[in-house]
Design a protein around this motif. Structure first.
Motif, PDB file in Angstrom:
ATOM      1  N   ASP A 157       0.784  -1.229   0.000  1.00 21.76           N
ATOM      2  CA  ASP A 157       0.000   0.000   0.000  1.00 21.76           C
ATOM      3  C   ASP A 157       0.819   1.284   0.000  1.00 21.76           C
ATOM      4  OD1 ASP A 157      -2.354  -1.277  -0.089  1.00 21.76           O
ATOM      5  OD2 ASP A 157      -2.837  -1.092   2.034  1.00 21.76           O
ATOM      6  N   PHE A 158       2.092   1.191   0.376  1.00 22.07           N
ATOM      7  CA  PHE A 158       2.855   2.419   0.533  1.00 22.07           C
ATOM      8  C   PHE A 158       4.095   2.433  -0.347  1.00 22.07           C
ATOM      9  CE2 PHE A 158       0.287   2.032   4.294  1.00 22.07           C
ATOM     10  CZ  PHE A 158      -0.203   3.320   4.450  1.00 22.07           C
ATOM     11  N   THR A 162       9.129   7.183   0.018  1.00 26.34           N
ATOM     12  CA  THR A 162       8.607   8.309   0.808  1.00 26.34           C
ATOM     13  C   THR A 162       7.668   7.865   1.920  1.00 26.34           C
ATOM     14  OG1 THR A 162       6.727   8.517  -0.677  1.00 26.34           O
ATOM     15  CG2 THR A 162       8.681   9.842  -1.189  1.00 26.34           C
ATOM     16  N   GLY A 163       7.218   6.614   1.879  1.00 27.94           N
ATOM     17  CA  GLY A 163       6.252   6.158   2.869  1.00 27.94           C
ATOM     18  C   GLY A 163       4.848   6.670   2.602  1.00 27.94           C
ATOM     19  N   LEU A 164       4.661   7.378   1.495  1.00 30.28           N
ATOM     20  CA  LEU A 164       3.310   7.874   1.172  1.00 30.28           C
ATOM     21  C   LEU A 164       2.476   6.732   0.592  1.00 30.28           C
ATOM     22  CD1 LEU A 164       4.134  11.224  -0.682  1.00 30.28           C
ATOM     23  CD2 LEU A 164       3.263  10.954   1.656  1.00 30.28           C
ATOM     24  N   PRO A 165       1.140   6.849   0.646  1.00 28.59           N
ATOM     25  CA  PRO A 165       0.295   5.870  -0.031  1.00 28.59           C
ATOM     26  C   PRO A 165       0.707   5.749  -1.500  1.00 28.59           C
ATOM     27  CG  PRO A 165      -1.050   7.316   1.304  1.00 28.59           C
ATOM     28  CD  PRO A 165       0.356   7.847   1.384  1.00 28.59           C
ATOM     29  N   ASN A 166       0.636   4.543  -2.045  1.00 27.41           N
ATOM     30  CA  ASN A 166       0.950   4.362  -3.457  1.00 27.41           C
ATOM     31  C   ASN A 166      -0.333   4.356  -4.286  1.00 27.41           C
ATOM     32  OD1 ASN A 166      -0.234   1.920  -3.036  1.00 27.41           O
ATOM     33  ND2 ASN A 166       1.675   0.745  -3.064  1.00 27.41           N
ATOM     34  N   ARG A 167      -0.168   4.052  -5.553  1.00 27.07           N
ATOM     35  CA  ARG A 167      -1.308   4.108  -6.474  1.00 27.07           C
ATOM     36  C   ARG A 167      -2.467   3.212  -6.014  1.00 27.07           C
ATOM     37  NH1 ARG A 167      -1.640   5.361 -12.112  1.00 27.07           N
ATOM     38  NH2 ARG A 167       0.597   5.674 -12.251  1.00 27.07           N
ATOM     39  N   ARG A 168      -2.099   2.030  -5.479  1.00 23.71           N
ATOM     40  CA  ARG A 168      -3.140   1.082  -5.066  1.00 23.71           C
ATOM     41  C   ARG A 168      -3.994   1.639  -3.927  1.00 23.71           C
ATOM     42  NH1 ARG A 168      -4.932  -3.296  -3.013  1.00 23.71           N
ATOM     43  NH2 ARG A 168      -4.003  -2.777  -1.015  1.00 23.71           N
ATOM     44  N   ARG A 227      -5.318  16.753   7.533  1.00 26.32           N
ATOM     45  CA  ARG A 227      -5.112  15.350   7.868  1.00 26.32           C
ATOM     46  C   ARG A 227      -6.057  14.426   7.113  1.00 26.32           C
ATOM     47  NH1 ARG A 227      -3.651  15.261  13.547  1.00 26.32           N
ATOM     48  NH2 ARG A 227      -5.715  14.631  14.143  1.00 26.32           N
ATOM     49  N   ILE A 228      -7.246  14.939   6.763  1.00 25.76           N
ATOM     50  CA  ILE A 228      -8.200  14.072   6.071  1.00 25.76           C
ATOM     51  C   ILE A 228      -7.867  13.928   4.586  1.00 25.76           C
ATOM     52  CG2 ILE A 228     -10.144  14.456   7.630  1.00 25.76           C
ATOM     53  CD1 ILE A 228     -11.194  16.438   5.496  1.00 25.76           C
ATOM     54  N   ASP A 229      -6.932  14.731   4.086  1.00 29.60           N
ATOM     55  CA  ASP A 229      -6.560  14.642   2.683  1.00 29.60           C
ATOM     56  C   ASP A 229      -5.571  13.498   2.488  1.00 29.60           C
ATOM     57  OD1 ASP A 229      -8.088  16.915   2.208  1.00 29.60           O
ATOM     58  OD2 ASP A 229      -6.395  18.245   2.632  1.00 29.60           O
ATOM     59  N   THR A 230      -5.596  12.932   1.274  1.00 25.41           N
ATOM     60  CA  THR A 230      -4.613  11.896   0.963  1.00 25.41           C
ATOM     61  C   THR A 230      -3.578  12.457   0.007  1.00 25.41           C
ATOM     62  OG1 THR A 230      -6.183  10.101   1.241  1.00 25.41           O
ATOM     63  CG2 THR A 230      -4.270   9.641  -0.122  1.00 25.41           C
ATOM     64  N   LEU A 231      -2.324  12.252   0.337  1.00 22.75           N
ATOM     65  CA  LEU A 231      -1.254  12.571  -0.605  1.00 22.75           C
ATOM     66  C   LEU A 231      -0.606  11.249  -0.975  1.00 22.75           C
ATOM     67  CD1 LEU A 231       0.891  14.188  -2.115  1.00 22.75           C
ATOM     68  CD2 LEU A 231       2.073  14.549   0.044  1.00 22.75           C
ATOM     69  N   ALA A 232      -0.579  10.955  -2.273  1.00 17.00           N
ATOM     70  CA  ALA A 232       0.007   9.691  -2.719  1.00 17.00           C
ATOM     71  C   ALA A 232       1.118   9.980  -3.710  1.00 17.00           C
ATOM     72  CB  ALA A 232      -1.068   8.830  -3.379  1.00 17.00           C
ATOM     73  N   ARG A 233       2.057   9.051  -3.819  1.00 20.35           N
ATOM     74  CA  ARG A 233       3.092   9.195  -4.848  1.00 20.35           C
ATOM     75  C   ARG A 233       2.860   8.138  -5.904  1.00 20.35           C
ATOM     76  NH1 ARG A 233       8.981   7.260  -4.719  1.00 20.35           N
ATOM     77  NH2 ARG A 233       9.870   8.219  -6.583  1.00 20.35           N
ATOM     78  N   GLY A 235       4.923   7.583  -8.303  1.00 23.41           N
ATOM     79  CA  GLY A 235       6.208   7.142  -8.851  1.00 23.41           C
ATOM     80  C   GLY A 235       6.907   8.365  -9.397  1.00 23.41           C
ATOM     81  N   GLY A 236       8.226   8.285  -9.574  1.00 27.65           N
ATOM     82  CA  GLY A 236       8.990   9.413 -10.102  1.00 27.65           C
ATOM     83  C   GLY A 236       8.712  10.669  -9.294  1.00 27.65           C
ATOM     84  N   ASP A 237       8.471  11.742 -10.010  1.00 26.02           N
ATOM     85  CA  ASP A 237       8.218  13.015  -9.325  1.00 26.02           C
ATOM     86  C   ASP A 237       6.743  13.388  -9.409  1.00 26.02           C
ATOM     87  OD1 ASP A 237       8.063  13.418 -11.999  1.00 26.02           O
ATOM     88  OD2 ASP A 237       9.403  15.153 -12.054  1.00 26.02           O
ATOM     89  N   GLU A 238       5.879  12.383  -9.483  1.00 25.57           N
ATOM     90  CA  GLU A 238       4.444  12.646  -9.622  1.00 25.57           C
ATOM     91  C   GLU A 238       3.694  12.346  -8.331  1.00 25.57           C
ATOM     92  OE1 GLU A 238       3.911  11.604 -14.353  1.00 25.57           O
ATOM     93  OE2 GLU A 238       3.213  10.188 -12.836  1.00 25.57           O
ATOM     94  N   PHE A 239       2.938  13.316  -7.877  1.00 23.56           N
ATOM     95  CA  PHE A 239       2.165  13.166  -6.651  1.00 23.56           C
ATOM     96  C   PHE A 239       0.692  13.450  -6.946  1.00 23.56           C
ATOM     97  CE2 PHE A 239       6.423  14.371  -5.471  1.00 23.56           C
ATOM     98  CZ  PHE A 239       6.701  13.571  -4.367  1.00 23.56           C
ATOM     99  N   ILE A 240      -0.168  12.812  -6.179  1.00 21.49           N
ATOM    100  CA  ILE A 240      -1.603  13.071  -6.317  1.00 21.49           C
ATOM    101  C   ILE A 240      -2.170  13.447  -4.948  1.00 21.49           C
ATOM    102  CG2 ILE A 240      -3.871  12.070  -6.792  1.00 21.49           C
ATOM    103  CD1 ILE A 240      -2.404  12.188  -9.295  1.00 21.49           C
TER     104      ILE A 240
END
Ligand code: C2E
Ligand code: MG
Ligand code: MG
Length: 586
Positions: A157-158, A162-168, A227-233, A235-240
Motif C-alpha cells: 500500500d505504501f 517516501t512512505g506515502l500511499p501508493n497508487r493502489r 489530515r483528512i486529505d490523501t497525498l500519494a506518490r 512514482g517518479g516526481d508525480e504526486f496526487i
C-alpha cells in the motif's frame, strides 16, 4: 502428581522422580520421564490447565511471559495473561475444553509480566489431571508473523521511498471518497502535482540526492494539506492529492499554498535546491465521476500548467481558471475598497436564553461593491488574509465597531457587548494589543464591553506566544471568546490555560440538531463542559424554534441566528435594542 496425557501418565517436573517402582512401573516411569523432558525442552509454550489455574507450564512458556515458576503454577490462570476485553472469549473457550470439546486454534493479545503485549495463538485440548478434567495446550508467539504481515501490507500500500500511499491505496481511498461524495452530494478534488525539471537533479547530482529531495518534498507537501486529505506518490516526481469536500475556490487556495510551500529552498546533502511544481486540478462531479476520468483530466490540466510556463496550477475546466483570475483581481480591488471606505459592518444580536434579552451583537463585515453589490466575508476574508490586507481591514473593523457601540450607549441605549471577529493573521501581528487599546481609547468604550472572537486554530498555533497576547488583552479587561468551537482542535486542555470566557458552538452542530443525535450529543457535551469550566456557551446559527427548544433544554446560555435576526445595519439594530422583542414572557 501425575497428569494423563493422551492416555499415559507422567510426573510433574518438580517431583523430580517417577512414581511407583518395579518392572512395568519402571518402564512406564521411564517413558514418562522422557516425555516430561521433551516438554521441558520444547520450543513452544505448553501448559496444563485445571479449574482456570495453570497446573503445569514448561520453561519456554514461563520465559515467554517472563514469570518464575513459583509465581505462576497454581497461582495464575489464562485470564491473568490477557486484557479484560478478551476475558469473555477466553472463558467460553475454557468451558468448551472442560466440556470435552476438541480445541481450535485462536489468536489473543497476551500480556507479559512486565506489562508489554504480544500476539499469540493458543490451541488447547481436553485432558485429565490428577484424575479430574483438565486441558492441555500450546502457546505460540506470533509476533514475527504479524510483523511480516504488516510489512507486506505496507509494501502493498505504501511507496517504499517516501512512505506515502501508493497508487493502489490511492485508488481505494478515492473510491471511498467518491462513494461518500455521491451520497452526500459533495465535491472531491484531485490534484496532479509534477515537479518541474526534476530529471535535472537526478542527472546532475545523482539519484541518491534526487531520492532525498523527493522525501523532503513529500514531507513538505504532506504538511501543507489537512489530515483528512490523501497525498500519494505515483512514482517518479508525480504526486496526487485527494481532497474531500473541496470546491474550486478552496482548491485554488490549496494549490497556491503548495506553490508557496515549495518556493522555500530544500537543503539536501549540503545543497540548497529549489523545485517548482506544476499542478493540474480536476473536481468531482463536474470533471468526472470515476477515478480514471478524474486522474486523466487532472493530468491534462497539469500539462496545461506546464504550458503556462510551469510553477503554476490549472483547472481542467477552463472557466475555473477565469474564476481564479478573478480572485487575483480581487487583491487590487480590496486595496481600493479600503481606501474608498467600501466596507460596512452589519450586526447580529446575541440573545440570552434565560431572559430573552439581547445582551450583545456580533459585528460582521460586508463589502459594498459599486458594481457587484453586497459581498459577503466568505468571499474576500481569505484573500485579505493571504495578502496581509486583513491587518488594515481588521483595524478598521475594530475601530468602527467600538465607535458604533459607544455611540449607541451615548444615544441612551443600555450598554451591551460588541463582539468582533479577529483573524489569526491579525491576532499574531505585532502590535495587535496596542491596536485594541487604541480602538478603545479612541471610542471611549469600556474594555469590558468589547469581546474578541478567535478560533481554536488561532489560539493553538504557537500557543505560548498567543498566551501572552491573550493574557495582555485579558488584563486590559477585554473579553475573549472561542468562535466556531468544535471544528478545530480536539485538545481541550487549552481552555483551562487560556483566559477565554465564552464558547460559540459552531453552526455545523446546530444545523441538524433536530435530526442528528451525534450533533445533539456534541452540543450538550460542549454546554456541560462549558458549565464545568465556568464559561458562557453560545450556539451559533439557530434558525428554528425546535433548535432553540433543544438548546434551552441543554441549558445553553446564549444563542445567535436567523431565528432571532439576520445581521442588520446599525440603525435597525438600534431599534431592536430599544424594543427587545425576544424577551421571555415570565
Ligand atoms: P462567524 O464569526 O462564525 O459568524 C457567523 C456567521 O454565520 C455570519 O456569516 C452570520 O451571518 C452567519 N449566521 C448567523 N446566523 C445564522 C443562521 O441562523 N443561519 C445561517 N446559515 N448563517 C447564520 P457572515 O457574516 O457571512 O460571516 C462569515 C464569517 O466571516 C464569520 O463567521 C467570520 O469568521 C468571518 N468574518 C465576518 N466579519 C469579519 C471581520 O470583521 N473580521 C474577520 N477577520 N472575519 C470576519
Ligand atoms: Mg464570529
Ligand atoms: Mg462562528
Amino acid at each position: 502428581m501425575t497428569v494423563g496425557v493422551g492416555g499415559g501418565c507422567w510426573a510433574q517436573a518438580d517431583s523430580g522422580e517417577v512414581a511407583g517402582a518395579g518392572g512395568r512401573a519402571d518402564v512406564a516411569g521411564e517413558r514418562e520421564a522422557q516425555f516430561l523432558s521433551t516438554m521441558e525442552a520444547a520450543q513452544v509454550g505448553i501448559f496444563v490447565l485445571q479449574d482456570h489455574l495453570f497446573r503445569y507450564a514448561n520453561p519456554f512458556l514461563l520465559d515467554l511471559f517472563g514469570y518464575a515458576k513459583e509465581d505462576f503454577i497454581d497461582k495464575l490462570g489464562p485470564l491473568d495473561l490477557v486484557s479484560s476485553e478478551q476475558h469473555a472469549l477466553l472463558v467460553k473457550r475454557m468451558n468448551e475444553r472442560c466440556a470435552g470439546e476438541p480445541g481450535m486454534r485462536y489468536e489473543l493479545a497476551a500480556i507479559r509480566k512486565n506489562g508489554s503485549t504480544f500476539p499469540i495463538t493458543i490451541l488447547g485440548s481436553p485432558s485429565t489431571f490428577n484424575g479430574k478434567p483438565a486441558s492441555v495446550g500450546t502457546v505460540v508467539d506470533i509476533s514475527a508473523q504479524k510483523m511480516a504481515e504488516m510489512k507486506i501490507r505496507e509494501l502493498a500500500d505504501f511507496d517504499a521511498l517516501t512512505g506515502l500511499p501508493n497508487r493502489r491505496l490511492l485508488r481505494d481511498r478515492v473510491m471511498q471518497l467518491l462513494a461518500t461524495a455521491e451520497r452526500e452530494e459533495s465535491a472531491v478534488t484531485l490534484m496532479f502535482l509534477d515537479l518541474d525539471h526534476f530529471k535535472r537533479v537526478n542527472d546532475s547530482l545523482g539519484h541518491s540526492v534526487g531520492d532525498e529531495l523527493l522525501c523532503a518534498v513529500s514531507e513538505r507537501l504532506a504538511n501543507t494539506v489537512r489530515r483528512i486529505d490523501t497525498l500519494a506518490r505515483l512514482g517518479g516526481d508525480e504526486f496526487i492529492f485527494a481532497l474531500p469536500g473541496i470546491q474550486a475556490a478552496a482548491a485554488a487556495e490549496v494549490a497556491r499554498r503548495l506553490l508557496v510551500a515549495c518556493s522555500v529552498p530544500f537543503s539536501v546533502a549540503g545543497h540548497e535546491l529549489t523545485v517548482t511544481p506544476s499542478i493540474g486540478i480536476s473536481i468531482h462531479p463536474q470533471d468526472g465521476k470515476d477515478i480514471e476520468t478524474l486522474l486523466k483530466n487532472a493530468d491534462v490540466a497539469m500539462y496545461k500548467a506546464k504550458e503556462q510556463g510551469r510553477n503554476t496550477f490549472q483547472f481542467y475546466a477552463s472557466e475555473m481558471n477565469k474564476a481564479t483570475l478573478d480572485r487575483l483581481m480581487m487583491e487590487s480591488n480590496l486595496r481600493r475598497a479600503l481606501k474608498q471606505q467600501e466596507f460596512v459592518l452589519h450586526y447580529q444580536p446575541l440573545v440570552s436564553l434565560r431572559s430573552g434579552l439581547i445582551i450583545g451583537v456580533e459585528a460582521l463585515i460586508r463589502w459594498q461593491h459599486s458594481d457587484l453589490g453586497l459581498i459577503m466575508p466568505d468571499q474576500f476574508i481569505q484573500v485579505a488574509e493571504d495578502t496581509g490586507l486583513i491587518n488594515p481591514i481588521g483595524d478598521w473593523v475594530l475601530n468602527e465597531a467600538c465607535r458604533q457601540a459607544q455611540s449607541w450607549i451615548d444615544s441612551g441605549l443600555p450598554p451591551m457587548v460588541m463582539a468582533v471577529n479577529v483573524s489569526p493573521v491579525q491576532f499574531r501581528q505585532l502590535g495587535f494589543v496596542d491596536a485594541v487599546a487604541g480602538a478603545l481609547a479612541a471610542s471611549g468604550l469600556e474594555a469590558g464591553l468589547l469581546e474578541l472572537e478567535v478560533t481554536e486554530g488561532t489560539v493553538m498555533h504557537d500557543a505560548d506566544i498567543n498566551l501572552g497576547t491573550l493574557s495582555a488583552l485579558h488584563r486590559m479587561g477585554v473579553e475573549l471568546s472561542v468562535d466556531d468551537f468544535g471544528t478545530g482542535y480536539s485538545s481541550l486542555s487549552y481552555l483551562k490555560r487560556f483566559p477565554v470566557s465564552k464558547l460559540k458552538i459552531d453552526r455545523s452542530f446546530v444545523r441538524d440538531l433536530e435530526v442528528d443525535s451525534d450533533d445533539r450529543a456534541i452540543a450538550s457535551t460542549i454546554v456541560s463542559m462549558g458549565r464545568n469550566l465556568r464559561l458562557t456557551v453560545l450556539a451559533e446559527g439557530v434558525e428554528t424554534a425546535e433548535q432553540l427548544a433543544l438548546l434551552r433544554n441543554m441549558d445553553c446560555d446564549m444563542a445567535q441566528g436567523y431565528y432571532f435576526s439576520r445581521p442588520l445595519e446599525a440603525a435597525d439594530i438600534a431599534e431592536l435594542l430599544r424594543t427587545q422583542p425576544f424577551l421571555n414572557p415570565e
